[in-house]
Design an enzyme around this catalytic site. Structure first.
Site, mmCIF file in Angstrom:
data_model
loop_
_atom_site.group_PDB
_atom_site.id
_atom_site.type_symbol
_atom_site.label_atom_id
_atom_site.label_comp_id
_atom_site.label_asym_id
_atom_site.label_seq_id
_atom_site.Cartn_x
_atom_site.Cartn_y
_atom_site.Cartn_z
ATOM 1 N N ASP A 93 0.832 -1.207 0.000
ATOM 2 C CA ASP A 93 0.000 0.000 0.000
ATOM 3 C C ASP A 93 0.870 1.262 0.000
ATOM 4 O O ASP A 93 1.980 1.254 0.521
ATOM 5 C CB ASP A 93 -0.902 -0.026 1.252
ATOM 6 C CG ASP A 93 -2.053 0.959 1.149
ATOM 7 O OD1 ASP A 93 -2.299 1.500 0.052
ATOM 8 O OD2 ASP A 93 -2.715 1.194 2.180
ATOM 9 N N ASN A 121 -10.614 -3.361 -6.301
ATOM 10 C CA ASN A 121 -9.832 -2.355 -7.035
ATOM 11 C C ASN A 121 -10.437 -1.972 -8.392
ATOM 12 O O ASN A 121 -10.056 -0.962 -8.986
ATOM 13 C CB ASN A 121 -8.377 -2.821 -7.232
ATOM 14 C CG ASN A 121 -7.534 -2.736 -5.970
ATOM 15 O OD1 ASN A 121 -6.582 -3.503 -5.779
ATOM 16 N ND2 ASN A 121 -7.851 -1.802 -5.077
HETATM 17 C C1 FPP Z 1 -2.108 0.147 -3.254
HETATM 18 O O1 FPP Z 1 -1.605 1.458 -3.243
HETATM 19 C C2 FPP Z 1 -1.527 -0.566 -4.374
HETATM 20 C C3 FPP Z 1 -2.232 -1.195 -5.334
HETATM 21 C C4 FPP Z 1 -3.704 -1.258 -5.382
HETATM 22 C C5 FPP Z 1 -1.549 -1.840 -6.452
HETATM 23 C C6 FPP Z 1 -0.389 -2.626 -6.043
HETATM 24 C C7 FPP Z 1 0.411 -2.965 -7.218
HETATM 25 C C8 FPP Z 1 1.763 -2.918 -7.254
HETATM 26 C C9 FPP Z 1 2.588 -2.563 -6.097
HETATM 27 C C10 FPP Z 1 2.486 -3.298 -8.457
HETATM 28 C C11 FPP Z 1 2.247 -4.735 -8.706
HETATM 29 C C12 FPP Z 1 3.177 -5.298 -9.628
HETATM 30 C C13 FPP Z 1 2.927 -6.412 -10.323
HETATM 31 C C14 FPP Z 1 4.051 -7.043 -11.001
HETATM 32 C C15 FPP Z 1 1.599 -7.004 -10.475
HETATM 33 P P1 FPP Z 1 -2.630 2.664 -3.410
HETATM 34 O O2 FPP Z 1 -2.742 2.953 -4.854
HETATM 35 O O3 FPP Z 1 -3.913 2.325 -2.740
HETATM 36 O O4 FPP Z 1 -1.869 3.802 -2.662
HETATM 37 P P2 FPP Z 1 -2.537 4.976 -1.824
HETATM 38 O O5 FPP Z 1 -3.263 4.335 -0.667
HETATM 39 O O6 FPP Z 1 -1.361 5.776 -1.379
HETATM 40 O O7 FPP Z 1 -3.439 5.714 -2.753
#
Ligand code: FPP
Length: 253
Positions: A26, A74
């Protein structure tokens, strides 16, 4: 004793490495926001962190690394962001497969794969096939995964087996339920020993609800794109300081 931050000085006990580490990655959006970049820049950097952490975990002797890459919730995000996230496995596997093979890492994916865009499906199916001969750490991506969905599908499956007379409802036990979940293929390592969530949020967000019954939960303020092998070692060090009793009593007490 103060916590060591220099990797050389970390006091990770190599004989007590958690077999299964699960991570809620996250903070990508906030990482980007802090730099006045679009959110997708955070996801791109987050993908680089996946590479770093995979290599670090494999080196430490972790047996299974489960990463929450995309939840069933998501899809509610803006279309552009969802389509960028769906492209990440394609990018990731395009250039990281040789290194995964070099590190003897086998790729697995759990979630509703059939609902992913065709290119993403192809990328994950190829990655699974290309690394199927590897015998080291399992890199298990939770992609289009939700724990309530996982449990619901397991219940439906067991109910069908009961209806067909193959299962006696009185004989449904923990092991049968575990084996019907998407982590069932992990055998002895189905349940994470350690669950990490980055970015300061302290929630489970529909991740492995059944499987984390006795996991140690460790939360860190570090945003996922800033997380690295040193952070992983620190989290494991924290895990090793916990007293896991599984509802019983510690023998020494
Ligand atoms: C949450 O951060 C992250 C996600 C929903 C996506 C996670 C994906 C990756 C780390 C890359 C994955 C890589 C592969 C190879 C599949 P957020 O967007 O909710 O962050 P925030 O809470 O700061 O908005």
């Amino acid at each position: 004793m103060s916590k060591q931050i220099n990797q050389n000085k970390l006091i990770v006990d190599p004989s007590r490495i958690p077999n299964h580490v699960a991570i809620i990655m996250d903070g990508n959006g906030r990482w980007a926001q802090k730099r006045h970049l679009p959110r997708i820049a955070g996801h791109k950097q987050g993908m680089e962190t996946v590479k770093t952490v995979t290599k670090a975990a494999s080196k430490l002797g972790v047996k299974v690394l489960t990463l929450y890459a995309f939840s069933t919730e998501n899809w509610k995000r803006p279309t552009d962001e969802v389509s960028f996230l769906m492209g990440l496995p394609v990018k990731f596997f395009n250039n990281f497969i040789p290194e995964l093979i070099e590190n003897n890492v086998q790729v697995k994916v759990m979630g509703l794969i059939d609902q992913l865009p065709p290119k993403t499906q192809q990328a994950v199916r190829n990655a699974i096939a290309d690394t199927s001969q590897c015998t080291g750490m399992i890199l298990n991506f939770a992609l289009n995964y939700g724990s309530r969905l996982d449990i619901k599908l397991a219940v439906q499956q067991i109910a069908s087996e009961a209806k067909a007379g193959k299962v006696d409802p009185q004989k449904i036990d923990d092991a049968m339920i575990s084996n019907h979940l998407m982590t069932g293929f992990l055998g002895d390592f189905q349940d994470p020993d350690l669950l990490i969530r980055t970015s300061g949020e302290e929630r489970i967000s529909n991740f492995l609800l059944w499987q984390i019954a006795y996991s140690e939960l460790v939360f860190t303020d570090t945003l996922w794109p800033d997380f690295d092998g040193v952070n992983l070692s620190q989290m494991i060090e924290e895990y090793q300081q916990r007293d896991r009793r599984f509802g019983g009593l510690n023998n020494s007490k």
